[in-house]
Design a protein around this motif. Structure first.
Motif, PDB file in Angstrom:
ATOM      1  N   GLU A 270      29.725  -0.344  -2.138  1.00  0.00           N
ATOM      2  CA  GLU A 270      31.232  -0.155  -2.001  1.00  0.00           C
ATOM      3  C   GLU A 270      31.954  -1.266  -2.897  1.00  0.00           C
ATOM      4  N   ARG A 271      31.230  -1.885  -3.855  1.00  0.00           N
ATOM      5  CA  ARG A 271      31.993  -2.763  -4.766  1.00  0.00           C
ATOM      6  C   ARG A 271      32.891  -3.865  -4.312  1.00  0.00           C
ATOM      7  N   THR A 272      32.596  -4.267  -2.793  1.00  0.00           N
ATOM      8  CA  THR A 272      33.558  -5.336  -2.371  1.00  0.00           C
ATOM      9  C   THR A 272      32.849  -6.571  -2.652  1.00  0.00           C
ATOM     10  N   ILE A 273      31.696  -6.695  -3.040  1.00  0.00           N
ATOM     11  CA  ILE A 273      31.000  -8.022  -3.286  1.00  0.00           C
ATOM     12  C   ILE A 273      31.795  -8.862  -4.293  1.00  0.00           C
ATOM     13  N   GLU A 274      32.431  -8.611  -5.231  1.00  0.00           N
ATOM     14  CA  GLU A 274      33.021  -9.315  -6.132  1.00  0.00           C
ATOM     15  C   GLU A 274      34.146  -9.760  -5.569  1.00  0.00           C
ATOM     16  N   ASN A 275      35.052  -9.337  -4.972  1.00  0.00           N
ATOM     17  CA  ASN A 275      36.215  -9.842  -4.273  1.00  0.00           C
ATOM     18  C   ASN A 275      35.505 -11.047  -3.173  1.00  0.00           C
ATOM     19  N   LEU A 276      34.578 -10.715  -2.640  1.00  0.00           N
ATOM     20  CA  LEU A 276      34.006 -11.770  -1.835  1.00  0.00           C
ATOM     21  C   LEU A 276      33.548 -12.943  -2.299  1.00  0.00           C
ATOM     22  N   PHE A 277      32.794 -12.886  -3.702  1.00  0.00           N
ATOM     23  CA  PHE A 277      32.627 -13.856  -4.326  1.00  0.00           C
ATOM     24  C   PHE A 277      33.565 -14.675  -5.000  1.00  0.00           C
ATOM     25  N   SER A 278      34.716 -14.237  -5.250  1.00  0.00           N
ATOM     26  CA  SER A 278      35.932 -14.669  -5.777  1.00  0.00           C
ATOM     27  C   SER A 278      36.508 -15.612  -5.057  1.00  0.00           C
ATOM     28  N   LEU A 279      36.047 -15.553  -3.665  1.00  0.00           N
ATOM     29  CA  LEU A 279      36.540 -16.643  -2.481  1.00  0.00           C
ATOM     30  C   LEU A 279      36.359 -17.685  -2.568  1.00  0.00           C
ATOM     31  N   PRO A 280      36.982 -18.946  -2.027  1.00  0.00           N
ATOM     32  CA  PRO A 280      36.651 -20.255  -2.193  1.00  0.00           C
ATOM     33  C   PRO A 280      35.607 -20.414  -0.959  1.00  0.00           C
ATOM     34  N   ILE A 281      34.506 -20.068  -1.200  1.00  0.00           N
ATOM     35  CA  ILE A 281      33.123 -20.056  -0.246  1.00  0.00           C
ATOM     36  C   ILE A 281      31.946 -20.086  -1.029  1.00  0.00           C
ATOM     37  N   SER A 282      31.267 -20.873  -0.668  1.00  0.00           N
ATOM     38  CA  SER A 282      29.614 -20.854  -1.152  1.00  0.00           C
ATOM     39  C   SER A 282      28.941 -19.756  -0.934  1.00  0.00           C
ATOM     40  N   ASP A 283      27.888 -19.422  -2.014  1.00  0.00           N
ATOM     41  CA  ASP A 283      26.820 -18.456  -1.653  1.00  0.00           C
ATOM     42  C   ASP A 283      26.175 -18.681  -0.227  1.00  0.00           C
ATOM     43  N   PHE A 284      25.991 -19.727   0.205  1.00  0.00           N
ATOM     44  CA  PHE A 284      25.043 -20.212   1.276  1.00  0.00           C
ATOM     45  C   PHE A 284      25.881 -19.885   2.351  1.00  0.00           C
ATOM     46  N   GLU A 285      27.232 -20.097   2.419  1.00  0.00           N
ATOM     47  CA  GLU A 285      27.931 -19.711   3.364  1.00  0.00           C
ATOM     48  C   GLU A 285      28.200 -18.463   3.779  1.00  0.00           C
ATOM     49  N   ILE A 286      28.172 -17.629   2.782  1.00  0.00           N
ATOM     50  CA  ILE A 286      28.286 -16.114   2.888  1.00  0.00           C
ATOM     51  C   ILE A 286      27.023 -15.576   3.575  1.00  0.00           C
ATOM     52  N   LEU A 287      25.705 -16.125   2.754  1.00  0.00           N
ATOM     53  CA  LEU A 287      24.537 -15.821   3.454  1.00  0.00           C
ATOM     54  C   LEU A 287      24.322 -16.038   4.811  1.00  0.00           C
ATOM     55  N   LEU A 288      24.579 -17.306   5.229  1.00  0.00           N
ATOM     56  CA  LEU A 288      24.577 -17.883   6.655  1.00  0.00           C
ATOM     57  C   LEU A 288      25.317 -16.821   7.512  1.00  0.00           C
ATOM     58  N   GLY A 289      26.636 -16.334   7.082  1.00  0.00           N
ATOM     59  CA  GLY A 289      27.437 -15.800   8.166  1.00  0.00           C
ATOM     60  C   GLY A 289      26.729 -14.299   8.434  1.00  0.00           C
ATOM     61  N   LYS A 290      26.074 -13.821   7.311  1.00  0.00           N
ATOM     62  CA  LYS A 290      25.616 -12.536   7.596  1.00  0.00           C
ATOM     63  C   LYS A 290      24.198 -12.544   8.180  1.00  0.00           C
ATOM     64  N   VAL A 291      23.523 -13.594   7.964  1.00  0.00           N
ATOM     65  CA  VAL A 291      22.320 -13.676   8.623  1.00  0.00           C
ATOM     66  C   VAL A 291      22.401 -13.906  10.178  1.00  0.00           C
ATOM     67  N   LEU A 292      23.348 -14.801  10.479  1.00  0.00           N
ATOM     68  CA  LEU A 292      23.552 -15.103  11.768  1.00  0.00           C
ATOM     69  C   LEU A 292      24.055 -13.665  12.668  1.00  0.00           C
ATOM     70  N   VAL A 293      24.773 -12.902  11.979  1.00  0.00           N
ATOM     71  CA  VAL A 293      25.234 -11.789  12.659  1.00  0.00           C
ATOM     72  C   VAL A 293      24.016 -11.058  13.164  1.00  0.00           C
ATOM     73  N   SER A 294      22.963 -10.795  12.169  1.00  0.00           N
ATOM     74  CA  SER A 294      21.627  -9.978  12.037  1.00  0.00           C
ATOM     75  C   SER A 294      20.999 -10.457  13.294  1.00  0.00           C
TER      76      SER A 294
ATOM     77  N   VAL B 152      23.787  -4.717   1.059  1.00  0.00           N
ATOM     78  CA  VAL B 152      23.673  -3.619   0.135  1.00  0.00           C
ATOM     79  C   VAL B 152      25.094  -3.018   0.083  1.00  0.00           C
ATOM     80  N   LYS B 153      25.544  -2.690   1.439  1.00  0.00           N
ATOM     81  CA  LYS B 153      26.687  -1.940   1.472  1.00  0.00           C
ATOM     82  C   LYS B 153      27.959  -2.654   0.639  1.00  0.00           C
ATOM     83  N   GLU B 154      27.878  -3.873   0.714  1.00  0.00           N
ATOM     84  CA  GLU B 154      28.866  -4.619  -0.073  1.00  0.00           C
ATOM     85  C   GLU B 154      28.642  -4.489  -1.619  1.00  0.00           C
ATOM     86  N   LYS B 155      27.554  -4.497  -2.094  1.00  0.00           N
ATOM     87  CA  LYS B 155      27.374  -4.111  -3.348  1.00  0.00           C
ATOM     88  C   LYS B 155      27.680  -2.581  -3.616  1.00  0.00           C
TER      89      LYS B 155
END
Lengths: 259, 232
Positions: free
Chosen positions: A106-130, A101-104
């Motif tokens: 602070e509006r950093t999420i659009e930059n994140l989504f424009s990177l050459p990385i899939s939604d699932f990779e972003i999700l997995l990276g975040k889930v693993l941290v938690s 939610v902080k990414e949303k």
């Protein structure tokens, strides 16, 4: 799926959320001493409902122990194990919401989504941290309990803490609960844009579990081993359902349209 | 190097935002998307950046559908959103290093050079930056990996004149280097100076697609006049 991308997201979140500080050992030693020592040693000050009923239940399981040691074992289960299970619900819920939610907000999420990385990779990276933060914390608490017990020469307590019930709880149940809470948190995070709203929803989701743990920890509900099995089955089944929902919801288009 | 949109339709929240959009972009083309608010400019740019999928139609780059392997396609595009945040607790260098890390080996010296060029302190936390400074950082972020296609959504917002000139020069250089550049802007004079093609959008439809010819280059097209003619 590129492991390297997941690793980059993982390391980035550790840096942004300053989780290195959270995982620093000296601070946790204090927390551990505050919470573990009273549970183990100063049990006379702890008020417990259904005390005699609980004691007789534990006497059936450990007939060779005297009342003093039996009470310590009982309180270790009721207070400490409950405490660790409660933490397993709280930490990943707020951490995962914070990561998404902080990414949303602070509006950093659009930059994140424009990177050459899939939604699932972003999700997995975040889930693993938690997930890993929670598990490392809980395991650290667990091993510290063993060390403290050894320091006070409570060998009967050590043998109880390394029993099947505890090993199952710490090494199987807690990772499963942590995963379950993670997928619930992703679902909340995808549906809500404001951090405060997401925290309010998280508290609502947590409430039934917290009431259950409070009733267990003051002895109103008797802590049967079957509760652990029930909790395991419930979280495992709902995790599978919520995994599918959260992967479907964590979609760049759906998220960007909403915010 | 051709980017082709064919009969692209897009609905957002049950609203038909883009209607039957078709055009092709070749290397060296700098295209200005022009239209009033709500014309569908941002939606179109987001589709090109593979953030949205079209409801109907296809988009190909060198005959390959960009949504078949959108992750790979994003490697060759630089996207600058209209308004986007950075990680405020991290420095400008840390922010850019994170984004750059996904585009292969981009040397830290290169990032530092770019920051210096735009007069940004690499070690200052982004949270202390003004809106204009963040806009500069956003532009650096979208060009740091030398993309083949540059997609810019209102790149000149909140920029002071000297930085606008700086960014315009970089866009001109990229155009001369045969990149495909497509951007939206409400500042028509900027479009006039930079673009060799103008696509006018109105209510989700292309109402005009004008290419500057060599003759036009010698005598400036009056884009304001064109806008008035087309949009009214």
């Amino acid at each position: 799926m590129k492991i390297n991308n997941i690793k980059k997201i993982f390391m980035h979140q550790i840096k942004v959320n300053k989780l290195r500080l959270l995982l620093s050992l000296p601070g946790f030693m204090i927390v551990i001493l505050i919470f573990i020592l009273p549970s183990i040693i100063d049990y006379q000050n702890i008020q417990l409902n259904n005390y005699s009923e609980l004691l007789s239940l534990y006497r059936q399981q450990n007939p060779s122990l005297d009342n003093n040691n039996l009470t310590i074992i009982m309180l270790t289960d009721i207070k400490l194990l409950n405490y660790l299970l409660t933490l397993t619900f709280i930490i990943p819920l707020f951490l995962t919401i914070d990561l998404i939610v902080k990414e949303k907000e602070e509006r950093t999420i659009e930059n994140l989504f424009s990177l050459p990385i899939s939604d699932f990779e972003i999700l997995l990276g975040k889930v693993l941290v938690s997930l890993l933060t929670t598990i490392i914390l809980i395991w650290f608490f667990y091993f510290s309990t063993l060390i403290v017990s050894y320091y006070y020469n409570y060998m009967f307590l050590i043998s109880h803490i390394i029993s099947v019930k505890w090993l199952f709880s710490i090494f199987i149940l807690i990772p499963v609960i942590s995963y379950f809470i993670n997928v619930v948190a992703i679902t909340i995070s995808c549906l809500v844009n404001k951090y405060q709203t997401s925290q309010f929803v998280a508290v609502l989701v947590l409430s039934p579990f917290m009431i259950f743990f409070v009733l267990l920890s003051n002895g109103t509900l008797i802590f049967y081993n079957s509760y652990l099995i029930l909790l395991f089955v419930f979280t495992l089944i709902t995790s599978i359902a919520f995994s599918k929902i959260s992967i479907k919801l964590f979609n760049r288009e759906k998220i960007l349209i909403k915010f | 190097m051709i980017l082709t949109l064919s009969k692209v339709d897009k609905y957002l929240n049950n609203t038909h935002v883009l209607k039957n959009i078709s055009f092709s972009l070749s290397k060296g083309e700098t295209v200005g998307l022009i239209g009033p608010n709500g014309a569908g400019k941002t939606t179109l740019l987001r589709i090109l950046a593979t953030l949205y999928k079209p409801y109907n139609g296809t988009i190909t780059f060198d005959d390959r559908d960009i949504f078949v392997n959108s992750t790979d396609f994003r490697n060759i595009i630089g996207y600058m959103p209209e308004e986007s945040g950075f990680y405020n607790k991290l420095s400008a260098l840390e922010n850019l290093s994170f984004y750059a890390s996904f585009f292969g080996n981009i040397a830290e010296a290169n990032i530092l050079n770019q920051l210096k060029e735009f007069d940004l302190n690499p070690h200052k936390k982004v949270g202390t930056f003004s809106k204009g400074m963040k806009q500069k950082l956003l532009f650096i972020k979208s060009t740091i990996h030398n993309p083949d296609i540059l997609i810019l959504d209102e790149p000149f917002n909140a920029l002071d004149p000297s930085i606008r000139i700086n960014i315009k020069n970089i866009i001109k250089n990229l155009s001369n280097a045969n990149k495909i550049i497509i951007f939206s802007s409400h500042i028509l004079s900027d479009l006039e100076q930079l673009c060799n093609r103008y696509i006018f959008l109105k209510k989700g439809e292309i109402v005009s697609d004008i290419r500057k010819t060599r003759e036009d280059n010698s005598q400036e097209i009056n884009i304001e006049e064109l806008y008035r003619e087309i949009m009214t």
